[in-house]
Motif scaffolding. Structure first.
Motif, mmCIF file in Angstrom:
data_model
loop_
_atom_site.group_PDB
_atom_site.id
_atom_site.type_symbol
_atom_site.label_atom_id
_atom_site.label_comp_id
_atom_site.label_asym_id
_atom_site.label_seq_id
_atom_site.Cartn_x
_atom_site.Cartn_y
_atom_site.Cartn_z
ATOM 1 N N LEU A 26 16.182 -16.473 -21.009
ATOM 2 C CA LEU A 26 16.962 -15.668 -21.622
ATOM 3 C C LEU A 26 15.794 -14.587 -21.687
ATOM 4 O O LEU A 26 15.547 -13.660 -20.652
ATOM 5 N N LEU A 27 14.597 -14.551 -22.696
ATOM 6 C CA LEU A 27 13.674 -13.674 -22.617
ATOM 7 C C LEU A 27 13.382 -13.486 -21.003
ATOM 8 O O LEU A 27 12.424 -12.699 -20.892
ATOM 9 N N GLY A 28 12.610 -14.461 -20.046
ATOM 10 C CA GLY A 28 11.531 -14.130 -19.187
ATOM 11 C C GLY A 28 13.000 -13.719 -17.774
ATOM 12 O O GLY A 28 12.186 -12.963 -17.407
ATOM 13 N N THR A 29 14.374 -14.071 -18.142
ATOM 14 C CA THR A 29 14.643 -13.520 -17.226
ATOM 15 C C THR A 29 14.894 -11.470 -16.943
ATOM 16 O O THR A 29 14.783 -11.165 -16.544
ATOM 17 N N LEU A 33 13.799 -8.365 -14.514
ATOM 18 C CA LEU A 33 15.074 -7.193 -14.670
ATOM 19 C C LEU A 33 14.599 -6.300 -15.210
ATOM 20 O O LEU A 33 13.840 -4.980 -14.713
ATOM 21 N N HIS A 34 13.594 -6.506 -16.615
ATOM 22 C CA HIS A 34 12.954 -4.842 -16.864
ATOM 23 C C HIS A 34 11.995 -4.291 -16.170
ATOM 24 O O HIS A 34 11.590 -3.247 -15.691
ATOM 25 N N ARG A 35 11.038 -5.173 -15.809
ATOM 26 C CA ARG A 35 9.983 -5.354 -14.930
ATOM 27 C C ARG A 35 10.345 -4.493 -14.023
ATOM 28 O O ARG A 35 9.758 -3.264 -12.950
ATOM 29 N N ALA A 36 11.413 -4.966 -13.313
ATOM 30 C CA ALA A 36 11.729 -4.805 -11.923
ATOM 31 C C ALA A 36 12.525 -3.106 -11.549
ATOM 32 O O ALA A 36 12.193 -2.475 -11.202
ATOM 33 N N ALA A 37 12.991 -3.006 -13.136
ATOM 34 C CA ALA A 37 13.392 -2.194 -13.116
ATOM 35 C C ALA A 37 13.058 -0.625 -12.795
ATOM 36 O O ALA A 37 13.165 0.096 -12.298
ATOM 37 N N LEU A 38 11.888 -0.718 -13.861
ATOM 38 C CA LEU A 38 10.961 -0.017 -14.426
ATOM 39 C C LEU A 38 10.053 0.334 -12.776
ATOM 40 O O LEU A 38 9.579 1.492 -12.566
ATOM 41 N N GLY A 39 9.414 -0.402 -12.573
ATOM 42 C CA GLY A 39 8.779 -0.624 -11.746
ATOM 43 C C GLY A 39 9.789 0.039 -9.841
ATOM 44 O O GLY A 39 8.868 1.265 -9.259
ATOM 45 N N ASP A 65 5.276 4.708 2.451
ATOM 46 C CA ASP A 65 4.934 3.500 1.750
ATOM 47 C C ASP A 65 3.625 3.240 1.276
ATOM 48 O O ASP A 65 3.752 1.802 0.926
ATOM 49 N N ARG A 66 2.813 4.144 1.254
ATOM 50 C CA ARG A 66 1.906 3.583 0.500
ATOM 51 C C ARG A 66 1.676 4.442 -0.528
ATOM 52 O O ARG A 66 0.888 3.809 -1.542
ATOM 53 N N VAL A 67 2.459 5.188 -1.273
ATOM 54 C CA VAL A 67 3.007 5.612 -2.396
ATOM 55 C C VAL A 67 3.501 4.479 -3.597
ATOM 56 O O VAL A 67 3.137 3.795 -4.610
ATOM 57 N N ALA A 68 4.979 4.520 -2.720
ATOM 58 C CA ALA A 68 6.008 3.137 -3.004
ATOM 59 C C ALA A 68 5.272 1.835 -2.943
ATOM 60 O O ALA A 68 4.985 0.657 -3.995
ATOM 61 N N GLY A 69 4.083 1.230 -2.119
ATOM 62 C CA GLY A 69 3.401 0.233 -2.382
ATOM 63 C C GLY A 69 2.287 0.434 -3.458
ATOM 64 O O GLY A 69 2.541 -0.441 -4.128
ATOM 65 N N ALA A 70 1.165 1.178 -3.415
ATOM 66 C CA ALA A 70 0.707 1.132 -4.543
ATOM 67 C C ALA A 70 1.202 0.791 -6.018
ATOM 68 O O ALA A 70 1.222 0.231 -7.258
ATOM 69 N N VAL A 71 2.267 1.728 -6.294
ATOM 70 C CA VAL A 71 3.097 1.692 -7.723
ATOM 71 C C VAL A 71 3.876 0.246 -7.942
ATOM 72 O O VAL A 71 3.437 -0.184 -8.895
ATOM 73 N N LEU A 72 4.353 -0.377 -6.628
ATOM 74 C CA LEU A 72 4.627 -1.463 -6.697
ATOM 75 C C LEU A 72 3.800 -3.149 -7.181
ATOM 76 O O LEU A 72 4.561 -3.331 -7.819
ATOM 77 N N ILE A 77 5.581 -6.262 -8.429
ATOM 78 C CA ILE A 77 5.583 -6.843 -7.431
ATOM 79 C C ILE A 77 5.181 -6.602 -6.163
ATOM 80 O O ILE A 77 4.788 -5.696 -6.132
ATOM 81 N N ASP A 78 5.771 -7.189 -5.308
ATOM 82 C CA ASP A 78 5.214 -7.401 -3.892
ATOM 83 C C ASP A 78 6.304 -6.246 -3.141
ATOM 84 O O ASP A 78 7.127 -6.545 -3.322
ATOM 85 N N PRO A 79 5.433 -5.682 -2.601
ATOM 86 C CA PRO A 79 6.136 -4.377 -1.709
ATOM 87 C C PRO A 79 6.343 -5.456 -0.720
ATOM 88 O O PRO A 79 8.072 -5.108 0.146
#
Length: 137
Positions: A26-29, A33-39, A65-72, A77-79
């Motif tokens: 549960l903590l891993g999931t 989810l939190h990492r994805a939401a923040l990213g 494309d450039r900025v979103a990819g770098a932040v992800l 997260i794999d862009p």
């Protein structure tokens, strides 16, 4: 009557291991989810801001494309696994809007356990930015 002393220790150990395993899962999931939401929220905000400062639609698309990819990538997260959608006001007018939306599927179980049948939870983020009214082009 049989002697059942000592069985409670075994039962508590087995149940304890099962409860700890569920809590770790549960903590891993939840951390995924939190990492994805923040990213995703960081990526749409930064991509929208860069796109609103762009000269035209083509340079805005490249900036998104450039900025979103770098932040992800910074968020781990794999862009390529993210669904990116964006739109802008027709004609790229000053004071128009740029809308950026991202969605990403977070695996509930590690893919090694269930293969392609792994259930996912979709995380989405959206942001709107106003094209600068007073910036010279």
């Amino acid at each position: 009557m049989r002697d059942e002393r000592g069985h409670a220790v075994v039962e508590v150990c087995v149940v304890g291991v099962l409860i700890v395993a569920v809590l770790v899962w549960l903590l891993g999931t939840l951390s995924g989810l939190h990492r994805a939401a923040l990213g995703l929220s960081d990526a749409v905000r930064e991509a929208g801001a860069d796109a609103a400062r762009a000269e035209d639609r083509s340079s805005a698309a490249a900036a998104i494309d450039r900025v979103a990819g770098a932040v992800l990538l910074d968020a781990g997260i794999d862009p390529r696994a993210v669904d990116l959608r964006w739109s802008a006001s027709p004609g790229w007018p000053r004071g128009g809007r740029v809308d950026v939306a991202l969605s990403y599927d977070v695996d509930v179980f590690p893919p090694a356990l269930l293969g392609d049948l792994t259930p996912t939870i979709s995380v989405t983020a959206a942001h709107s930015e106003i094209i600068d009214r007073y910036r010279s082009r």
